[in-house]
Every structure is written in C-alpha cells, then in structure tokens.
Design a protein around this motif. Structure first.
Motif, short mmCIF file in Angstrom:
data_model
loop_
_atom_site.label_atom_id
_atom_site.label_comp_id
_atom_site.label_asym_id
_atom_site.label_seq_id
_atom_site.Cartn_x
_atom_site.Cartn_y
_atom_site.Cartn_z
N ASN A 4 0.83 -1.20 0.00
CA ASN A 4 0.00 0.00 0.00
C ASN A 4 0.87 1.26 0.00
N ASN A 5 1.91 1.22 -0.82
CA ASN A 5 2.81 2.36 -1.02
C ASN A 5 3.60 2.76 0.20
N GLU A 6 3.80 1.84 1.10
CA GLU A 6 4.69 2.14 2.21
C GLU A 6 5.38 0.88 2.69
N ILE A 7 6.49 1.11 3.38
CA ILE A 7 7.23 -0.01 3.94
C ILE A 7 6.42 -0.60 5.09
N SER A 8 6.21 -1.91 5.05
CA SER A 8 5.47 -2.55 6.13
C SER A 8 6.40 -3.24 7.13
N GLU A 9 7.59 -3.53 6.69
CA GLU A 9 8.55 -4.21 7.55
C GLU A 9 9.94 -4.07 6.94
N LYS A 10 10.95 -3.94 7.78
CA LYS A 10 12.32 -3.91 7.26
C LYS A 10 13.25 -4.54 8.27
N SER A 11 14.39 -5.02 7.76
CA SER A 11 15.39 -5.63 8.63
C SER A 11 16.44 -4.58 8.99
N GLU A 12 17.35 -4.97 9.89
CA GLU A 12 18.41 -4.02 10.29
C GLU A 12 19.40 -3.77 9.15
#
Lengths: 114, 115
Positions: free
Chosen positions: B51-59
């Motif tokens: 939905n046009n945004e980051i939902s999860e990211k790693s280090e």
C-alpha cells in the motif's frame, strides 16, 4: 543469529531413491514453513509449505514433515530425479504477527546421480 | 505462468555510486519484497512494501536503502552510496494479499558487483 538451520550443506543420492533434507529452527514463534528450490542464476522457486497445525503435507513427489516439539522439519523427495539437483532452502515466518518476512536457512545442495 | 521479472541481471558499479535495481512483480500481487544473498551466505530479508509504504524492514535496510513503486507496475530498490559489502544477488519477490499463509514468488535476481 541462526533461527533456521540447515546443517547439511550438501547431499548426494541416486536417481530413484529418497532424498531427505532436514531443517531445524529455534524460534518457537514460527508458524508457517516453506521449502524453496534454487537453480544457479535463478531466484528461489516455491516448492511446498506447511503450517504448524499440520504435521505433514504432500504434493506429488514432495512431502514435508513437521515435528513442532523437536522444532524440526524435513522435505522428502520420492523418487529423486536428476532434475531435482539444486539448492534447497528451508524458510519460516510468523504470520500471526502480520509479519511476512521469510527467515531462510543456509541451504542444502542436493545432487541426484543418474 | 506469471512471474516476477528483474532488471538488470547484472550490474557493476563503483563504490560510492547510486544504483537502482528494478522489478516488475506479478500483476495481481500486492505485497512486494527485496531479499539479498551475499555469495556463500543465506538469503536475507531486506524490506517488505504494501500500500505504497514499507510494512517491515530488517536491520540491513538502513538509510542507504530506499524502495519505491513509481508507477503501477515497477518496484525499485535504490542504494544511495554503494559499499563493497553491498555486492550480492538481490531478489525481488511478491505475494498475494489475501491470507497470511501464502508463498512469495521470487524473480531471477540481479547480481550487484561493487568495485
């Protein structure tokens, strides 16, 4: 941080025999497990999956077994074919939290000898 | 059969340069991902996008990295100032929205070499 471990870097079996690839995990929050196959210069290809409510899932020649108490899963390929020669990755995720990231093991290279 | 496509297949760049890796996810998928695999190491999650945004990211996905969906079909990973240790295979993946228990489909990868 090895939450998903594949302790055998390689496995060689004869064509027609069973291939058994093993995977252990340490994170008890993992609830869904997948196996991917990867050929050189290609991306991982989904093979089969299992959720934690099951202990077995079968799809043709591929069967995945899950032992939650031992935090262990295995992929059985019967009968093995030369075209199955590839690197096999075990992966896990925690869908209950909404996270969709997969945590991969280091892979096992399977060689099926004609 | 629908597939995830990535371009280029191989990118060589000088250290400190910006690089953009491109992906076209499967058309009816709504979750997009970037993973990478450093030579000889395991496949590692970088980021997921919905939905046009980051939902999860790693280090791993620090300020040097960014993702974008510039139009209805492309999904890009930008590395602002590449380092030698960014050399890896970068895999784009996508999955359907419905159901948590769905697999991700991967592209064939972009081999990034930083010199």
């Amino acid at each position: 941080d090895q939450q998903v471990k594949q302790n055998s870097p390689s496995l060689s079996v004869q064509e027609g025999r069973i291939s058994i690839l093993n995977c252990d995990y340490t994170n008890s929050m993992f609830d869904y497990f997948l196996w991917y196959k990867k050929y050189p210069a290609e991306g991982p290809t989904f093979l089969i999956s299992i959720s934690s409510i099951k202990d077995k899932n079968e799809d043709g020649r591929f069967t995945v077994f899950l032992n939650k108490s031992a935090k262990h899963l295995s992929l059985h390929i019967v009968p093995s074919q030369p075209g199955d020669s590839a690197v096999y990755f075990c992966a896990a995720k925690v869908p209950a939290t909404g996270r969709r990231a997969l945590t991969f093991g280091s892979g096992t290279r399977l060689q099926v000898q004609p | 059969e629908p597939e995830v496509t990535q371009t280029p297949s191989h990118q060589v760049t000088q250290m400190g340069q910006e690089v953009i890796l491109r992906c076209v996810p499967i058309s009816n998928h709504l979750y997009f991902y970037w993973y990478r695999q450093i030579l000889g190491q395991k496949v590692e999650f970088l980021v997921s996008f919905y939905n046009n945004e980051i939902s999860e990211k790693s280090e791993i996905f620090d300020d040097q990295f960014s993702v974008e969906r510039p139009d209805g079909s492309n999904f890009t990973l930008k590395i602002r100032s590449t380092k030698l240790e960014d050399s890896a295979m970068y895999f784009c993946a996508s999955s359907e929205l419905e159901g948590w228990l769905t697999e991700a489909f991967f592209g064939q990868g972009t081999r990034l070499t930083v010199v």
